[in-house]
Design an enzyme around this catalytic site. Structure first.
Site, PDB file in Angstrom:
ATOM      1  N   LYS A  14       0.856  -1.189   0.000  1.00  0.00           N
ATOM      2  CA  LYS A  14       0.000   0.000   0.000  1.00  0.00           C
ATOM      3  C   LYS A  14       0.887   1.232   0.000  1.00  0.00           C
ATOM      4  O   LYS A  14       2.066   1.192   0.383  1.00  0.00           O
ATOM      5  CB  LYS A  14      -0.936   0.023   1.212  1.00  0.00           C
ATOM      6  CG  LYS A  14      -0.258  -0.004   2.587  1.00  0.00           C
ATOM      7  CD  LYS A  14       0.272   1.328   3.095  1.00  0.00           C
ATOM      8  CE  LYS A  14       0.921   1.199   4.475  1.00  0.00           C
ATOM      9  NZ  LYS A  14       1.676   2.426   4.868  1.00  0.00           N
ATOM     10  N   PRO A  98      10.037  -4.969   0.779  1.00  0.00           N
ATOM     11  CA  PRO A  98      11.033  -4.697   1.816  1.00  0.00           C
ATOM     12  C   PRO A  98      10.377  -4.633   3.188  1.00  0.00           C
ATOM     13  O   PRO A  98       9.221  -4.237   3.321  1.00  0.00           O
ATOM     14  CB  PRO A  98      11.590  -3.327   1.411  1.00  0.00           C
ATOM     15  CG  PRO A  98      10.474  -2.674   0.656  1.00  0.00           C
ATOM     16  CD  PRO A  98       9.781  -3.786  -0.072  1.00  0.00           C
ATOM     17  N   GLY A 104       3.681  -1.571   4.083  1.00  0.00           N
ATOM     18  CA  GLY A 104       2.708  -2.484   4.673  1.00  0.00           C
ATOM     19  C   GLY A 104       2.967  -3.955   4.502  1.00  0.00           C
ATOM     20  O   GLY A 104       2.042  -4.759   4.636  1.00  0.00           O
ATOM     21  N   GLY A 106       4.386  -6.553   6.232  1.00  0.00           N
ATOM     22  CA  GLY A 106       3.985  -7.477   7.292  1.00  0.00           C
ATOM     23  C   GLY A 106       2.492  -7.458   7.547  1.00  0.00           C
ATOM     24  O   GLY A 106       1.861  -8.509   7.732  1.00  0.00           O
ATOM     25  N   ASP A 140      -2.630  -1.211  10.605  1.00  0.00           N
ATOM     26  CA  ASP A 140      -2.875  -1.203   9.154  1.00  0.00           C
ATOM     27  C   ASP A 140      -3.568  -2.465   8.648  1.00  0.00           C
ATOM     28  O   ASP A 140      -4.064  -2.481   7.520  1.00  0.00           O
ATOM     29  CB  ASP A 140      -1.548  -1.057   8.383  1.00  0.00           C
ATOM     30  CG  ASP A 140      -0.963   0.339   8.484  1.00  0.00           C
ATOM     31  OD1 ASP A 140      -1.650   1.235   9.016  1.00  0.00           O
ATOM     32  OD2 ASP A 140       0.174   0.532   8.037  1.00  0.00           O
TER      33      ASP A 140
END
Length: 284
Positions: A14, A98, A104, A106, A140
């Site tokens: 995102k 990364p 976002g 993880g 998130d």
């Protein structure tokens, strides 16, 4: 579904198209206003349902698996506990995003795990119930479970569906990990941006309140942003380190990527107001 492989579940990245920090609450959390949009680039997860309740994670990046606090395993465990299912899963993660980049990775992995296993285990939780589970994993995560571009405010839990323009983006990945906690604890972070209504926010120039501080603290982010801004309107996403430039056409973004210095890395992706995860779910 037991012992059958279910392949190609996307965990999209995102972008925060804008991020305003309104104030810090007494409990230490920050009130924010931000706009999330998905992009057509992310991690991929494969699942095999098992009957023994065990959870196993494999990955192309070893340290993701070694971390017992991994969000994917925590998400699967939460769903098991919430639904009392006796099923388990073997999960394969193809990590392309990364870590610590502000896009976002993880959180998206955790959301994809919840959505996919809820379908494959046939545990029948609603989207709202999954989002509630997701919030326990990270602020998130509900955005990724919701699956639509959204305006978020509060500590990120109040979501309103919006449809910003779907630009092509060149996303650059500075070789540095920015700690979200450190940025939000920094005394120099501006915390007094006035709250605005959604119409005003959508029609105002967009900015990221964390950007100036991160650029000061992390020279790699500053250099990357300085390079990108020569090609397109550009800013940072989240608390960094990733930065993105907006392009009307894919070829323009590709042309800029072709000029990228050898000491920088990046990728081109399309903004999308419907998560690629929704399209995968519809294939079941």
């Amino acid at each position: 579904m037991s012992n059958q492989l279910s392949l190609g579940w996307p965990a999209p990245a995102k972008l925060n198209l804008f991020l305003h920090v309104n104030h810090r609450r007494e409990d230490g959390y920050h009130e924010l206003q931000t706009l999330f949009q998905f992009i057509s680039h992310g991690d991929l997860l494969d699942f095999k349902v098992t009957d023994d309740g065990s959870l196993k994670l494999h990955s192309n990046i070893g340290n993701v698996v070694a971390d017992s606090d991994n969000l994917i395993l925590r998400a699967a465990k939460l769903l098991q506990e919430r639904t009392a299912t006796e099923k388990g899963a073997e999960i394969w993660l193809d990590k392309r995003l990364p870590m610590g980049g502000g896009i976002g990775g993880g959180s998206s992995d955790a959301a994809t795990c919840l959505i996919a296993l809820n379908a494959l285990w046939q545990t029948h939780l609603s989207r709202d119930e999954l989002a509630e589970l997701g919030l326990a994993l990270g602020a998130d995560v509900p955005v990724f479970i919701n699956g639509l571009s959204a305006f978020a405010e509060g500590v990120g839990e109040k979501l309103i569906q919006v449809s910003p323009k779907e630009y092509w983006y060149l996303v650059l990945v500075p070789d540095v990990h920015v700690s979200t906690a450190e940025i939000f604890q920094d005394p120099d972070l501006p915390r007094n941006t006035p709250k605005l209504d959604l119409d005003s926010l959508m029609s105002s120039p967009w900015r990221n309140d964390c950007q100036e501080l991160v650029v000061k603290r992390y020279p790699q982010v500053a250099k990357t942003l300085d390079w990108l801004i020569e090609y397109a309107p550009s800013r940072m996403t989240g608390t960094g380190a990733c930065v993105f430039g907006e392009f009307e056409q894919q070829q323009q973004a590709q042309d800029a990527l072709a000029q990228l210095p050898s000491n920088m890395t990046g990728f081109v992706a399309k903004g999308t107001n419907i998560s690629p995860l929704e399209l995968r779910l519809a294939q079941l």
